[in-house]
Design an enzyme around this catalytic site. Structure first.
Site, PDB file in Angstrom:
ATOM      1  CG  ASP A  67      -2.155   0.939   0.986  1.00 49.04           C
ATOM      2  OD1 ASP A  67      -2.302   1.478  -0.117  1.00 49.04           O
ATOM      3  OD2 ASP A  67      -2.926   1.110   1.946  1.00 49.04           O
TER       4      ASP A  67
ATOM      5  CE  LYS B 186      -6.376   2.544   0.779  1.00 48.61           C
ATOM      6  NZ  LYS B 186      -5.061   2.941   0.185  1.00 48.61           N
TER       7      LYS B 186
ATOM      8  CE  LYS C 193      -5.633  10.694   0.149  1.00 52.89           C
ATOM      9  NZ  LYS C 193      -4.949   9.402   0.343  1.00 52.89           N
TER      10      LYS C 193
ATOM     11  CE  LYS D 227      -2.258   4.779   3.207  1.00 53.21           C
ATOM     12  NZ  LYS D 227      -2.182   4.711   1.728  1.00 53.21           N
TER      13      LYS D 227
END
Length: 567
Positions: free
Chosen positions: A347, A396, A451, A523
């Protein structure tokens, strides 16, 4: 077809020497007019270490590095015994980069189209008009291309000397990638770029002739793994339901791409939709043999991303997972270890999570105790649309939620350990004290690729006081992720050319298959089985810097600055 293959130009395959053309890059581009993040390393390299422990050979760099550490043992009385340790390693880095291919799974998505467009704009030095004036292409946001490393001190001035990270060792220039890949949507890349709505219209207009004939290869689509709202895009598929056939097809695609473009190496990177988590089932995906058998029998718990990972491993090319799902089931990791092929994930860490890893570490290191971290996001691109499905969002949520774990565990003054909580309550506790942590993601089509991320940090202060910090972050999602894709591909290729030999051993070995050195860009960093995950952004960056220096036989330059603190 790769866009690079449409108009073949001799690539820059040795980062320590310029192609012919003096101050140009081989395409007639004057390097003095190129943005600093896109410039090439000077002929012969920018750095030369003058030391008996570092040797520049015809085909590579050989360096001796001493790894200094400390073994710490806690006695029964709670006191610590510390013994200093030293171990020597010889690193060897092949200098020749060669011609490198980058194959993206999700080539037609927002990230994929932005990667290709950025590559072409920089390669052909295409500028474009905006309301603020003329914009030049660049690689801003790339750790490799746009950040620097403290190399040492100028002995005359006493000032620190910094160099671009990309000049530390021979690395592929992103302009020289040959880019291709797969997508479940078959629209041409110019139309996919327009659909993404990431780049300025004037830049898109100039790129259309270079992208309109480029179409992604057919990809794999298993509806159970991605959101149902993606079905309308799935018109470019490898036929059938036989997962072994799909695996063979992807392997052939990689071989064909490498052959057609006369490549020396290939990196495959997943930047497609987030999948749901795959169940880990004994006998199905827990070992490499079971995983291969499950692919052969088309078991329902084998995901598309795992098929791509296995194909890459069997073809001996690095595979990077840029999405949060558990692509690397235990059997996949074991397979990579068996074949000594590199994998990395999971990620992309581009915006909110990167800030969180910095701010949480700042608070804990300042002796302030975060009690809760609440994160809210909304975005309007296709990633947000896919994540509006609960099973995909869960992937996520998991990758975002673990980012502060190691920083909290490192401070047993502020946070009680699992053993302490068990002793206090009398109930067995597996996890120590931890801040409450929630993550919310919503799809708002109107904002597109822009975002919005809102974070609240609620912390305990001195004498029972409380502190609230709120952060509002607005960012272009794909313009943050794209530089990370280049970084991951550049570093993964570099690491295929690095071998090491511990003191006392006779032969060099490759690094471990799991490339935890890529953690800065990810991540939920994948690490060697049995080792701890490091989420601290500072530690991740320091590890990368120290490794690059180790390959040159250089000691890490810390911030002791002893010469400034003594007479």
């Amino acid at each position: 077809m790769s866009p690079t293959a449409l108009n073949p130009v001799q690539g820059h395959h040795d980062s320590f020497s310029l192609p012919s053309g003096g101050v140009t890059n081989g395409t007639g581009v004057n390097q003095t007019k190129v943005h600093a993040s896109a410039r090439r390393t000077p002929e012969g390299g920018l750095i030369k270490v003058e030391s008996d422990s570092t040797k520049y050979e015809e085909e590579g760099i050989r360096a001796i590095f001493t790894d200094r550490g400390a073994d710490v043992v806690q006695g029964g009385d709670g006191k610590f015994s510390v013994k200093k340790t030293e171990k020597n390693y010889e690193f060897y880095t092949k200098s020749k980069v060669g011609k490198v291919g980058l194959m993206l799974v999700g080539l037609g998505g927002n990230n994929g189209t932005t990667v290709l467009a950025t590559h072409l704009a920089n390669k052909h030095q295409i500028s474009w008009r905006t309301k603020d004036g003329t914009q030049e292409p660049n690689y801003i946001g790339s750790v490799v291309r746009a950040s620097t490393i403290r190399l040492g001190v100028d002995p005359e001035t006493g000032k620190d000397v910094f160099v671009p990270l990309s000049d530390m060792l021979p690395m592929v220039h992103p302009n020289d990638f040959v880019i291709g890949g797969w997508d479940i949507s078959g629209v041409s890349m110019d139309k996919a770029m327009s659909r993404a709505k990431v780049l300025e219209w004037d830049l898109q207009r100039q790129l259309v002739p270079m992208m309109d004939s480029v179409k992604p290869l057919p990809s794999i689509y298993y509806p159970d793994f991605i959101a149902a709202n993606q079905a309308d895009r799935a018109d470019n598929l490898i036929p059938g339901d036989d997962k072994q056939s799909h695996l063979d097809h992807i392997r052939n695609d990689i071989r064909q791409f490498k052959s057609d473009n006369q490549l020396d190496s290939v990196v495959v990177l997943w930047t497609a939709n987030t999948e749901r988590y795959a169940d880990i089932i004994p006998g199905i995906n827990d070992t490499s043999d079971n995983l291969l058998k499950s692919i052969e029998s088309s078991h329902e718990e084998v995901s598309p991303s795992t098929i791509f990972a296995v194909a890459s491993i069997l073809e001996g090319v690095p595979f990077i997972n840029g999405s949060p799902q558990n692509t690397f089931v235990p059997g996949c990791i074991e397979l990579a270890e068996k074949h000594k092929t590199f994998i990395g994930g999971d990620d992309f860490k581009s915006g909110q999570t990167k800030v969180k890893s910095v701010l949480a570490e700042f608070l804990v290191n300042a002796g302030i105790k975060p009690l809760s971290i609440s994160s809210y996001n909304h975005l309007g691109n296709n990633d947000g649309k896919n994540l509006s499905s609960q099973r995909q969002f869960r992937s996520k949520e998991i990758s975002k939620s673990s980012v502060v774990d190691d920083m909290v565990a490192a401070n047993n003054v502020l946070y009680k350990s699992a053993a302490e909580l068990t002793a206090e309550t009398g109930e067995v506790t597996k996890k120590g004290e931890h801040p409450d942590h929630i993550v919310v993601i919503k799809h708002v089509p109107a904002v597109g690729d822009s975002k919005r991320a809102i974070d609240e940090y609620y912390s305990e202060l001195l004498m029972g006081g409380r502190n609230v910090m709120n952060i509002f972050n607005e960012c272009e999602d794909s313009l943050l992720a794209t530089p990370l894709i280049f970084d991951l591909a550049i570093l993964a290729e570099l690491l295929t050319r690095v071998t090491y030999k511990p003191e006392g051993e006779d032969e060099h070995k490759p690094l471990h298959s799991v490339l935890s050195l890529l953690s800065y860009m990810l991540k939920a960093p994948l690490v060697k089985p049995g080792t701890d995950v490091v989420n601290s952004l500072n530690r991740q960056r320091n590890a990368l810097e120290q490794f690059l220096k180790a390959c040159l036989g250089l000691e890490h330059s810390g911030d002791l600055l002893l010469n400034t603190r003594i007479w």
